[in-house]
Scaffold this active site. Structure first.
Site, PDB file in Angstrom:
ATOM      1  N   LYS A 118       0.857  -1.225   0.211  1.00 32.71           N
ATOM      2  CA  LYS A 118      -0.126  -0.004   0.062  1.00 32.71           C
ATOM      3  C   LYS A 118       0.856   1.245  -0.146  1.00 32.71           C
ATOM      4  CE  LYS A 118      -4.646  -1.223   1.750  1.00 32.71           C
ATOM      5  NZ  LYS A 118      -5.566  -0.766   2.871  1.00 32.71           N
ATOM      6  N   LYS A 201      -4.985 -10.822  -7.145  1.00 34.17           N
ATOM      7  CA  LYS A 201      -6.158 -10.832  -6.499  1.00 34.17           C
ATOM      8  C   LYS A 201      -7.507  -9.818  -6.676  1.00 34.17           C
ATOM      9  CE  LYS A 201      -6.009  -8.562  -2.227  1.00 34.17           C
ATOM     10  NZ  LYS A 201      -5.565  -8.098  -1.062  1.00 34.17           N
ATOM     11  N   LYS A 204     -10.787  -4.247  -4.629  1.00 30.66           N
ATOM     12  CA  LYS A 204     -11.327  -3.013  -4.587  1.00 30.66           C
ATOM     13  C   LYS A 204     -10.787  -1.918  -5.334  1.00 30.66           C
ATOM     14  CE  LYS A 204     -11.541  -2.610   0.093  1.00 30.66           C
ATOM     15  NZ  LYS A 204     -12.516  -2.693   1.034  1.00 30.66           N
TER      16      LYS A 204
HETATM   17  P1  TYM Z   1     -10.590  -5.781   3.576  1.00 33.08           P
HETATM   18  O1  TYM Z   1     -11.548  -4.580   3.983  1.00 33.08           O
HETATM   19  O2  TYM Z   1      -9.593  -5.477   2.717  1.00 33.08           O
HETATM   20  O3  TYM Z   1     -11.219  -7.037   3.193  1.00 33.08           O
HETATM   21  C1  TYM Z   1     -12.074  -7.635   4.081  1.00 33.08           C
HETATM   22  C2  TYM Z   1     -12.371  -9.133   3.920  1.00 33.08           C
HETATM   23  O4  TYM Z   1     -12.397  -9.587   2.743  1.00 33.08           O
HETATM   24  C3  TYM Z   1     -11.274 -10.409   2.360  1.00 33.08           C
HETATM   25  N1  TYM Z   1     -10.921 -10.434   1.006  1.00 33.08           N
HETATM   26  C4  TYM Z   1     -10.764 -11.431   0.321  1.00 33.08           C
HETATM   27  N2  TYM Z   1     -10.858 -12.660   0.233  1.00 33.08           N
HETATM   28  C5  TYM Z   1     -10.927 -13.778  -0.777  1.00 33.08           C
HETATM   29  N3  TYM Z   1     -10.481 -13.004  -1.894  1.00 33.08           N
HETATM   30  C6  TYM Z   1     -10.193 -11.907  -2.167  1.00 33.08           C
HETATM   31  N4  TYM Z   1      -9.755 -11.419  -3.485  1.00 33.08           N
HETATM   32  C7  TYM Z   1     -10.405 -10.591  -1.122  1.00 33.08           C
HETATM   33  N5  TYM Z   1     -10.050  -9.567  -0.785  1.00 33.08           N
HETATM   34  C8  TYM Z   1     -10.543  -9.351   0.375  1.00 33.08           C
HETATM   35  C9  TYM Z   1     -10.258 -10.037   3.420  1.00 33.08           C
HETATM   36  O5  TYM Z   1      -9.308 -11.221   3.667  1.00 33.08           O
HETATM   37  C10 TYM Z   1     -11.034  -9.704   4.664  1.00 33.08           C
HETATM   38  O6  TYM Z   1     -11.237 -10.750   5.344  1.00 33.08           O
HETATM   39  N6  TYM Z   1      -7.465  -5.421   7.605  1.00 33.08           N
HETATM   40  C11 TYM Z   1      -8.769  -5.961   7.087  1.00 33.08           C
HETATM   41  C12 TYM Z   1      -9.866  -5.486   8.124  1.00 33.08           C
HETATM   42  C13 TYM Z   1      -9.614  -5.752   9.484  1.00 33.08           C
HETATM   43  C14 TYM Z   1      -9.837  -6.826  10.186  1.00 33.08           C
HETATM   44  C15 TYM Z   1      -9.562  -6.501  11.538  1.00 33.08           C
HETATM   45  C16 TYM Z   1     -10.088  -7.996   9.737  1.00 33.08           C
HETATM   46  C17 TYM Z   1      -9.649  -4.619  10.265  1.00 33.08           C
HETATM   47  N7  TYM Z   1      -9.365  -4.874  11.611  1.00 33.08           N
HETATM   48  C18 TYM Z   1      -9.694  -7.384  12.512  1.00 33.08           C
HETATM   49  C19 TYM Z   1      -9.996  -9.284  10.560  1.00 33.08           C
HETATM   50  C20 TYM Z   1      -9.991  -8.636  11.974  1.00 33.08           C
HETATM   51  C21 TYM Z   1      -8.856  -5.548   5.804  1.00 33.08           C
HETATM   52  O7  TYM Z   1      -8.432  -4.681   5.450  1.00 33.08           O
HETATM   53  O8  TYM Z   1      -9.766  -6.373   5.079  1.00 33.08           O
END
Ligand code: TYM
Length: 342
Positions: A118, A201, A204
């Protein structure tokens, strides 16, 4: 308190930064609902404080937070059975994050691949929040003594860091206060790939909207994106091993398996030998069948913002009731003097 004494509690979060997509649904939301339906205690958070580690237009953040809440509910999360809330309404997340900023080491943070991705080439210009991001994530989970964290594959390193932070706190203070949370990365779609490039991957932030299926896409858009998805010219193999060097084919099979609640082997047994001209329309029908009710429900829920705000406020109140005593005890362990009777 020994680790065995921690009651199972599921926590996970998603950033309200727009474009909720099929990867978020299959890797996270669908599995959040499954955990809820197994009857474990579940807390799910819209992590707005994480979102602002990179610039967010205030009006967009507000909308994306409500849209994400609608996405949670439309994906099967029931605000009565799961605690649904946004992070900034529960100050204990930020308070415990500060403590963890003092526990985590610079070297640990520097190894985080998401920070490197990032921040890009100009890391000096990244926000301090982006660097400290994983400590806030650890606080999200541990302020509830969360034990299980359903996430996609890309979050594994962050959850491992949360374990390291919990273990170091426990070790430094000679307590067994925080559980070591387990990443739960299961199923066929823990890493959904771009529809335009099976080695990247689904994300978004991909500039091409054709690379992803958004949860707000209508039936026709979903079908068109699948029809145009990149593939190779060979028909599908009849065994999973045959997908090894075929990232685009493997991705579509994984998506099919996850949407249909089948194993990859079952899909291969059923669809092996089919050309993509047959398999893609089947996948499109399945995706439309599973996803359009979600997008319709999201749109319906978005008409009543006041109701969404009420659900989030209610969730935040219930979350705070769990988090406040855990934070108080953390401060106490650290030797912070609290107000008499407080
Ligand atoms: P974020 O917002 O990027 O994504 C949310 C969830 O979606 C999953 N994900 C995917 N799974 C499969 N294939 C993909 N292409 C894909 N893109 C996204 C992510 O693995 C995630 O589970 N840091 C985290 C948010 C967060 C969090 C937490 C998660 C903040 N605090 C505490 C767990 C526990 C994030 O940016 O996810």
């Amino acid at each position: 308190m020994s680790e065995a004494a921690f009651t199972p509690r599921v926590f996970s979060g998603i950033q309200p930064s727009g474009n909720l997509h099929l990867g978020n649904y299959l890797g996270a939301l669908k599995r959040f609902a499954e955990a809820q339906d197994r009857g474990v205690e579940t807390l799910y958070c819209m992590v707005d404080l994480h979102a602002v580690t990179v610039w967010q237009e205030p009006a967009d953040l507000r909308r994306a937070t409500r849209e994400l809440a609608a996405g949670f509910i439309a994906s099967g999360l029931d605000p009565a059975r799961s605690i649904l809330f946004n992070q900034s309404q529960v100050a204990e997340h930020s308070q415990l994050a500060w403590v963890f900023n003092c526990v985590a080491r610079m070297g640990w943070m520097q190894r985080m691949t998401q920070f490197k991705d990032k921040a890009g080439k100009n890391a000096q210009n990244a926000s301090l929040g982006l660097f400290a991001y994983p400590a806030l994530m650890a606080a999200d989970i541990l302020v509830y003594h969360g034990t299980h964290v359903p996430v996609g594959e890309d979050q594994k390193q962050h959850i491992e860091l949360s374990r390291d932070i919990a273990a170091k706190f426990n070790h430094d203070y000679g307590v067994e206060f925080f559980p070591l949370p387990e990443p739960v990365i299961e199923g066929a779609a823990t890493r959904v790939m771009s529809l335009r490039d099976g080695t990247r991957k689904m994300s978004k932030s991909d500039p091409s909207d054709m690379s992803r299926i958004n949860l707000t896409d209508d039936a026709e858009t979903i079908a068109r994106k699948i029809r145009k998805a990149k593939t190779d010219p060979e028909p599908l193999p009849s065994e999973a091993e045959g997908l090894e060097d075929r990232p685009e084919a493997r991705n579509l099979v994984n998506i099919y398996a996850a949407l249909a609640d089948m194993s990859v082997e079952q899909v291969m047994a059923e669809a092996g030998g089919q050309p993509f001209s047959v398999f893609k329309p089947r996948l499109a029908d399945l995706a439309v069948d599973r996803l359009t009710p979600i997008s319709i429900e999201m749109k319906r829920l978005m008409h009543d913002e006041a109701e969404i705000d009420r659900i989030l406020a209610d969730g935040a109140g219930r979350a705070r009731a769990i988090a406040a005593p855990i934070l108080r005890r953390t401060y106490d362990i650290m030797g912070m003097v609290s107000a008499p009777g407080g």
